[in-house]
Design a protein around this motif. Structure first.
Motif, short mmCIF file in Angstrom:
data_model
loop_
_atom_site.label_atom_id
_atom_site.label_comp_id
_atom_site.label_asym_id
_atom_site.label_seq_id
_atom_site.Cartn_x
_atom_site.Cartn_y
_atom_site.Cartn_z
N ALA A 356 0.83 -1.21 0.00
CA ALA A 356 0.00 0.00 0.00
C ALA A 356 0.87 1.26 0.00
O ALA A 356 0.59 2.22 -0.73
CB ALA A 356 -0.93 0.00 1.21
N GLY A 357 1.94 1.25 0.81
CA GLY A 357 2.83 2.41 0.85
C GLY A 357 3.49 2.68 -0.49
O GLY A 357 3.55 3.82 -0.96
N GLY A 358 3.99 1.61 -1.13
CA GLY A 358 4.59 1.78 -2.45
C GLY A 358 3.60 2.28 -3.48
O GLY A 358 3.93 3.10 -4.35
N ALA A 359 2.33 1.82 -3.37
CA ALA A 359 1.30 2.28 -4.31
C ALA A 359 0.97 3.76 -4.11
O ALA A 359 0.80 4.51 -5.08
CB ALA A 359 0.04 1.43 -4.14
N PHE A 360 0.88 4.21 -2.84
CA PHE A 360 0.65 5.63 -2.56
C PHE A 360 1.82 6.48 -3.09
O PHE A 360 1.60 7.55 -3.68
CB PHE A 360 0.48 5.87 -1.06
N LEU A 361 3.05 6.01 -2.85
CA LEU A 361 4.22 6.72 -3.35
C LEU A 361 4.18 6.83 -4.87
O LEU A 361 4.40 7.91 -5.44
CB LEU A 361 5.49 5.99 -2.90
N ALA A 362 3.88 5.73 -5.54
CA ALA A 362 3.81 5.73 -7.01
C ALA A 362 2.70 6.65 -7.51
O ALA A 362 2.89 7.38 -8.49
CB ALA A 362 3.58 4.30 -7.51
N THR A 363 1.55 6.65 -6.82
CA THR A 363 0.43 7.50 -7.25
C THR A 363 0.79 8.98 -7.13
O THR A 363 0.52 9.78 -8.04
CB THR A 363 -0.82 7.19 -6.41
N GLY A 364 1.40 9.36 -6.00
CA GLY A 364 1.79 10.76 -5.82
C GLY A 364 2.77 11.22 -6.88
O GLY A 364 2.66 12.33 -7.42
N LEU A 365 3.76 10.36 -7.21
CA LEU A 365 4.75 10.73 -8.22
C LEU A 365 4.13 10.76 -9.62
O LEU A 365 4.46 11.63 -10.43
CB LEU A 365 5.91 9.74 -8.18
N ALA A 366 3.23 9.82 -9.90
CA ALA A 366 2.58 9.81 -11.21
C ALA A 366 1.72 11.06 -11.40
O ALA A 366 1.68 11.65 -12.50
CB ALA A 366 1.72 8.55 -11.35
N LEU A 367 1.05 11.49 -10.35
CA LEU A 367 0.25 12.72 -10.44
C LEU A 367 1.14 13.93 -10.68
O LEU A 367 0.78 14.84 -11.45
CB LEU A 367 -0.57 12.90 -9.16
N CYS A 368 2.32 13.97 -10.04
CA CYS A 368 3.26 15.07 -10.29
C CYS A 368 3.68 15.09 -11.76
O CYS A 368 3.84 16.15 -12.37
CB CYS A 368 4.50 14.92 -9.41
N ALA A 369 3.87 13.89 -12.34
CA ALA A 369 4.34 13.81 -13.72
C ALA A 369 3.26 14.14 -14.74
O ALA A 369 3.55 14.75 -15.78
CB ALA A 369 4.87 12.39 -13.98
N LEU A 370 2.00 13.80 -14.44
CA LEU A 370 0.96 13.83 -15.48
C LEU A 370 -0.09 14.90 -15.28
O LEU A 370 -0.78 15.27 -16.23
CB LEU A 370 0.26 12.45 -15.53
#
Length: 476
Positions: A356-370
């Protein structure tokens, strides 16, 4: 290797206390409460000292380079020398700690770091300062892995997740406070005081070290050839990664030397009961998964740390001060998530928390990118970095807990060394990836592709964590 029943219980990859049996629930190891308080003060104080010093040194580079008449490129060695010494001697410090006693080597690391801080403050030239920073790195290399190992002997097993959470909270707080503390000191004093303030803090931490637990040392011989191969391997890897974007031939040669040393080191250590490179621990499924997930998530974190300032300043047109404020929610969210994840780890399998932590981290970074940002970027960037920081904090504490408890107690130092090595490997890979992207692509494309790559690395860490299934048990 034969393990006692409580150690066998700790091999569960989920470290779920509900499935660990009555031995874990009634574990009476650890220190008495009064001694425990002093020991944890020493461990957290030393960790704060090491992390805070690294953070404030970054802020001081322009002032130091100006006053020592050094070029900015040369001044970067103030940071590089410290990081190089740490990565070269993390694993050797773990092995030496196991042989001579964790408490002795940890206290020696604090003493060396404090003495080197005085040398830094007295430095009359850049070469002197770089040499003193190398000594600081040697001290930090002893503090980082052995502090985590000593936590295991300080707290009963049932409270270890909470202790690791407080450790993560302290490190995140020191990281967040570092730039502000450095700026405050520089606004009132000259740069040598950045290092001089470590003297009274170091003396207090050394006094508290008298209450550290004193587990019996091992009888394993210290292999100087393996230590030398390890140092050359990591030094050539870090230097080669740094040189690769600007000089492909030299960088490639150094990376080739690193690979050759790694092969020789693995061959030399393969048959040892307690190898310098923890090959015995990497054979444990749960430990191996935790190491891989840690490298992935730290790669994503470092790549985003490099990309986000360029994105905020160059594309969104914000000032340096505003950039610092927009990045502050990340460590603050880590501070919030660390103790929360420690509590959840007592009720929820750590594989699920890490995923879950890795998924939240990935989501936050993906939102920054897109995410298309127009006008005032403060709110969306703050939300995205908060989400990423919360995910990283949710991942880090149970992952470290699993890594530590997947190892036999007598190999706690090696587990701490592996944790630090995984972190530094991920940070180096993230930095290298961004350097390559900036060298090959326009800045706009490099930033967005870098953030997307960081999100992908974090998501890989999330998926890998799920391979540590709650029902899987391994033996060392």
């Amino acid at each position: 290797m034969l393990l006692s029943p409580p150690l066998r219980a700790s091999q569960s990859s989920s470290i779920d206390p509900r499935s660990a049996g009555p031995d874990a629930a009634n574990d009476a190891d650890g220190l008495p409460l009064r001694q425990r308080i002093a020991a944890i003060a020493a461990i957290l104080g030393a960790g704060t000292l090491v992390v805070l010093d690294g953070a404030i040194a970054n802020v001081a580079l322009p002032s130091i380079s100006r006053q020592l008449h050094a070029t900015p490129a040369d001044a970067v060695w103030i940071i590089t020398a410290y990081q190089l010494a740490v990565v070269m001697f993390l694993l050797p410090a773990s092995a030496i700690g196991a042989r001579l006693g964790y408490h002795r080597v940890f206290a020696g690391g604090v003493a060396l770091f404090t003495a080197a801080s005085v040398l830094c403050a007295l430095s009359p030239s850049l070469p002197w300062l770089v040499a003193a920073r190398c000594l600081q790195g040697l001290g930090a290399a002893a503090v980082m892995p052995l502090g985590l190992a000593l936590l295991r002997f300080t707290y009963p097993r049932r409270l270890l997740a909470r202790a690791i959470g407080w450790n993560a909270l302290t490190i995140a707080g020191a990281t967040a406070a570092g730039p502000s503390v450095g700026a405050f000191i520089l606004s009132t004093s000259s740069w040598p005081w950045l290092f001089a303030v470590n003297l009274p803090i170091g003396i207090l931490v050394l006094a508290a070290c008298a209450k550290l637990p004193r587990p019996a040392p091992s009888q394993d011989r210290i292999d100087l050839w393996s230590i030398a191969l390890n140092a050359i391997m990591f030094a050539s890897f870090v230097l080669g990664s740094d040189r690769l974007p600007s000089n492909l031939l030299h960088g490639g040669a150094l990376l080739g030397l690193s690979i050759a040393c790694m092969l020789l080191l693995v061959r030399r250590e393969m048959t040892k009961k307690a190898p310098l490179v923890p090959l015995d621990l990497l054979r444990v499924h749960s430990f191996r998964i935790s190491v891989i997930a840690s490298v992935c998530c730290f790669t994503g974190q470092m790549a985003s740390y490099v990309a986000l300032p360029f994105y905020i300043q160059h594309e969104l047109g914000q000032s340096t001060a505003t950039t610092g404020l927009l990045l502050t929610p990340w460590p603050l969210a880590v501070m919030l998530a660390a103790p929360l994840s420690a509590r959840l780890a007592q009720r929820v399998p750590t594989a699920w928390l890490c995923a879950a932590g890795g998924a939240f981290l990935a989501t936050g970074l993906a939102l920054c990118a897109l995410w298309p940002i127009h006008g005032n970027p403060a709110l969306p960037i703050a939300v995205f970095t908060s989400l990423a920081g919360f995910g990283f904090g949710l991942f880090q504490t149970p992952n470290n807990q699993n890594m530590l408890l997947s190892a036999p107690k007598e190999r706690s130092g090696a587990a701490g060394g592996a944790q630090g090595t995984a972190r530094l490997t991920g940070l180096t890979l993230g930095s290298l990836a961004m350097s390559l992207m900036f060298g090959l692509l326009p800045s706009h494309s490099a930033v967005h592709l870098g953030l997307a790559m960081a999100a992908l690395a974090a998501m890989v860490g999330s998926v890998v964590s799920l391979l540590r299934s709650p029902g899987r048990t391994a033996a060392v």
